[in-house]
Scaffold this motif. Structure first.
Motif, PDB file in Angstrom:
ATOM      1  N   LEU A 152       0.821  -1.218   0.000  1.00  0.00           N
ATOM      2  CA  LEU A 152       0.000   0.000   0.000  1.00  0.00           C
ATOM      3  C   LEU A 152       0.851   1.263   0.000  1.00  0.00           C
ATOM      4  N   ALA A 153       2.101   1.148   0.463  1.00  0.00           N
ATOM      5  CA  ALA A 153       2.995   2.308   0.431  1.00  0.00           C
ATOM      6  C   ALA A 153       3.215   2.771  -1.004  1.00  0.00           C
ATOM      7  N   SER A 154       3.240   1.839  -1.941  1.00  0.00           N
ATOM      8  CA  SER A 154       3.360   2.178  -3.360  1.00  0.00           C
ATOM      9  C   SER A 154       2.003   2.421  -3.991  1.00  0.00           C
ATOM     10  N   LEU A 155       1.016   1.614  -3.603  1.00  0.00           N
ATOM     11  CA  LEU A 155      -0.302   1.707  -4.226  1.00  0.00           C
ATOM     12  C   LEU A 155      -0.894   3.100  -4.069  1.00  0.00           C
ATOM     13  N   ARG A 156      -0.693   3.723  -2.923  1.00  0.00           N
ATOM     14  CA  ARG A 156      -1.278   5.049  -2.695  1.00  0.00           C
ATOM     15  C   ARG A 156      -0.637   6.114  -3.578  1.00  0.00           C
ATOM     16  N   GLN A 157       0.545   5.811  -4.146  1.00  0.00           N
ATOM     17  CA  GLN A 157       1.197   6.746  -5.054  1.00  0.00           C
ATOM     18  C   GLN A 157       0.867   6.459  -6.515  1.00  0.00           C
ATOM     19  N   LEU A 158       0.299   5.282  -6.777  1.00  0.00           N
ATOM     20  CA  LEU A 158       0.029   4.876  -8.152  1.00  0.00           C
ATOM     21  C   LEU A 158      -1.387   5.206  -8.612  1.00  0.00           C
ATOM     22  N   ALA A 179      -5.047  -3.591 -15.579  1.00  0.00           N
ATOM     23  CA  ALA A 179      -4.059  -3.190 -14.575  1.00  0.00           C
ATOM     24  C   ALA A 179      -3.278  -1.969 -15.034  1.00  0.00           C
ATOM     25  N   LEU A 180      -2.988  -1.906 -16.333  1.00  0.00           N
ATOM     26  CA  LEU A 180      -2.296  -0.744 -16.892  1.00  0.00           C
ATOM     27  C   LEU A 180      -3.163   0.507 -16.760  1.00  0.00           C
ATOM     28  N   ASN A 181      -4.455   0.369 -17.041  1.00  0.00           N
ATOM     29  CA  ASN A 181      -5.362   1.516 -16.938  1.00  0.00           C
ATOM     30  C   ASN A 181      -5.491   2.006 -15.493  1.00  0.00           C
ATOM     31  N   TYR A 182      -5.413   1.096 -14.543  1.00  0.00           N
ATOM     32  CA  TYR A 182      -5.465   1.476 -13.131  1.00  0.00           C
ATOM     33  C   TYR A 182      -4.139   2.064 -12.642  1.00  0.00           C
ATOM     34  N   GLY A 183      -3.069   1.841 -13.385  1.00  0.00           N
ATOM     35  CA  GLY A 183      -1.757   2.288 -12.950  1.00  0.00           C
ATOM     36  C   GLY A 183      -1.018   1.237 -12.142  1.00  0.00           C
ATOM     37  N   LEU A 184      -1.568   0.027 -12.084  1.00  0.00           N
ATOM     38  CA  LEU A 184      -0.961  -1.032 -11.282  1.00  0.00           C
ATOM     39  C   LEU A 184       0.296  -1.578 -11.943  1.00  0.00           C
ATOM     40  N   VAL A 185       0.359  -1.534 -13.284  1.00  0.00           N
ATOM     41  CA  VAL A 185       1.571  -1.916 -13.997  1.00  0.00           C
ATOM     42  C   VAL A 185       2.051  -0.726 -14.816  1.00  0.00           C
ATOM     43  N   SER A 186       3.320  -0.738 -15.157  1.00  0.00           N
ATOM     44  CA  SER A 186       3.937   0.375 -15.879  1.00  0.00           C
ATOM     45  C   SER A 186       3.765   0.234 -17.383  1.00  0.00           C
ATOM     46  N   GLU A 187       3.908  -1.007 -17.873  1.00  0.00           N
ATOM     47  CA  GLU A 187       3.798  -1.278 -19.301  1.00  0.00           C
ATOM     48  C   GLU A 187       3.233  -2.674 -19.509  1.00  0.00           C
ATOM     49  N   VAL A 188       2.614  -2.884 -20.669  1.00  0.00           N
ATOM     50  CA  VAL A 188       2.221  -4.216 -21.119  1.00  0.00           C
ATOM     51  C   VAL A 188       2.996  -4.497 -22.395  1.00  0.00           C
ATOM     52  N   CYS A 189       3.640  -5.652 -22.437  1.00  0.00           N
ATOM     53  CA  CYS A 189       4.554  -5.938 -23.540  1.00  0.00           C
ATOM     54  C   CYS A 189       4.525  -7.432 -23.846  1.00  0.00           C
ATOM     55  N   ALA A 212      21.004   6.030  -7.464  1.00  0.00           N
ATOM     56  CA  ALA A 212      20.740   5.759  -6.051  1.00  0.00           C
ATOM     57  C   ALA A 212      20.172   6.991  -5.362  1.00  0.00           C
ATOM     58  N   ALA A 213      20.750   8.162  -5.657  1.00  0.00           N
ATOM     59  CA  ALA A 213      20.283   9.405  -5.041  1.00  0.00           C
ATOM     60  C   ALA A 213      18.884   9.771  -5.522  1.00  0.00           C
ATOM     61  N   ILE A 214      18.625   9.573  -6.824  1.00  0.00           N
ATOM     62  CA  ILE A 214      17.298   9.870  -7.373  1.00  0.00           C
ATOM     63  C   ILE A 214      16.243   8.984  -6.728  1.00  0.00           C
ATOM     64  N   LYS A 215      16.535   7.686  -6.647  1.00  0.00           N
ATOM     65  CA  LYS A 215      15.570   6.754  -6.061  1.00  0.00           C
ATOM     66  C   LYS A 215      15.309   7.109  -4.600  1.00  0.00           C
ATOM     67  N   HIS A 216      16.372   7.394  -3.874  1.00  0.00           N
ATOM     68  CA  HIS A 216      16.239   7.760  -2.467  1.00  0.00           C
ATOM     69  C   HIS A 216      15.400   9.033  -2.320  1.00  0.00           C
ATOM     70  N   SER A 217      15.693  10.040  -3.140  1.00  0.00           N
ATOM     71  CA  SER A 217      15.002  11.321  -3.027  1.00  0.00           C
ATOM     72  C   SER A 217      13.527  11.188  -3.382  1.00  0.00           C
ATOM     73  N   ILE A 218      13.235  10.488  -4.467  1.00  0.00           N
ATOM     74  CA  ILE A 218      11.840  10.355  -4.892  1.00  0.00           C
ATOM     75  C   ILE A 218      11.039   9.551  -3.875  1.00  0.00           C
ATOM     76  N   ASN A 219      11.594   8.428  -3.419  1.00  0.00           N
ATOM     77  CA  ASN A 219      10.856   7.591  -2.463  1.00  0.00           C
ATOM     78  C   ASN A 219      10.627   8.305  -1.139  1.00  0.00           C
TER      79      ASN A 219
END
Length: 268
Positions: A152-158, A179-189, A212-219
């Protein structure tokens, strides 16, 4: 390294992590939780790894919690949920949020079924690439449970709260496109593993410390105050400017990117 329930293969700075319980559609018993948690910790210690791809064995990501197995082992169920402080992550939560805490990009490749705990693990990844035939469901309510693996920590951002509630209330099984339309997945391939490898290769062309810094900052800053965001951005930038990896991204854009290999210097 290979374990009974999780395999790890490292190729060209990319760690391939396979959930390996195919006879149970990679369902999560206690031992598998332990194996995933140990794998995340092992990857965290290896600074030569600059990207991770997580997938399931034999055409399924994970069918979710092995309820039958855990119901027969109440002491292990308690161990799965135990934590010293309420705000800490327990074992069940570390197999999801642990991927977010790694200082490298993590990509989940979703094939076949991805239900319940499988979705929670996938939500811990930075992005999710699904093949068209994949099925996803936040299925815990079907078994009288709540989603309690930190997904849910990710779901609330998606997605918006109403959509998240709809999916968790109903335990609806979604197609990959839904799932793509809901934002649950990033891409379908059609070839999700090849796409994940393509993304990982792109990420390897930039500075591992910058990623590493970008991921840390965004999260840490996605839902934080503006002041916290500005502070974290500035501190990260100063650390990068004085670090050994400052010029690595530029070198990797040259005709000889292999000459620019360098392990992460900092722990973010």
């Amino acid at each position: 390294m290979t374990t009974e329930l999780v395999t790890l293969e490292i190729k060209q700075q990319i760690a391939y992590v396979c959930l390996n319980r195919p006879d149970k559609m990679n369902a999560l018993n206690f031992d598998m939780f332990v194996a995933i948690d140990k794998m995340i910790k092992k990857i965290a210690k290896n600074r030569s790894i600059n990207a991770v791809i997580v997938y399931g064995a034999e055409g399924n990501f994970s069918s979710g919690l092995d309820v039958k197995s855990l119901s027969k082992q109440p002491s292990k169920a308690v161990s799965l949920l135990f934590k010293f402080l309420p705000g800490n992550a327990n074992l069940a939560q570390r197999v999801s949020i642990g991927w977010q805490r790694l200082p490298v990009p993590v990509i989940a490749v979703l094939q076949g079924c991805c239900f319940g705990g499988g979705v929670q693990i996938a939500l811990g990844a930075d992005m999710r690439i699904a093949e068209p035939s994949a099925k996803l469901s936040i299925m815990e309510a079907k078994w009288g449970l709540v989603p309690d693996m930190a997904g849910l920590a990710s779901l609330r951002q998606l997605m918006s709260k109403d959509k998240a509630l709809q999916l968790t209330y109903s335990a609806q099984i979604l197609t990959a496109e839904q799932a793509l339309n809901y934002g649950l997945v990033s891409e379908v391939c059609d070839t999700p593993m090849a796409r994940a490898e393509q993304l990982a290769a792109q990420f390897l062309q930039t500075s591992p410390d910058a990623i590493a810094a970008i991921k840390h900052s965004i999260n840490r800053s996605w839902s934080a105050s503006i002041r916290q965001l500005l502070s974290r951005e500035s501190l990260s930038q100063v650390a990068l400017l004085v670090g050994k990896n400052c010029k690595i991204a530029a070198i990797r854009q040259t005709s000889k990117p292999d000459k620019a290999y360098i392990a992460r210097q900092r722990w973010w």
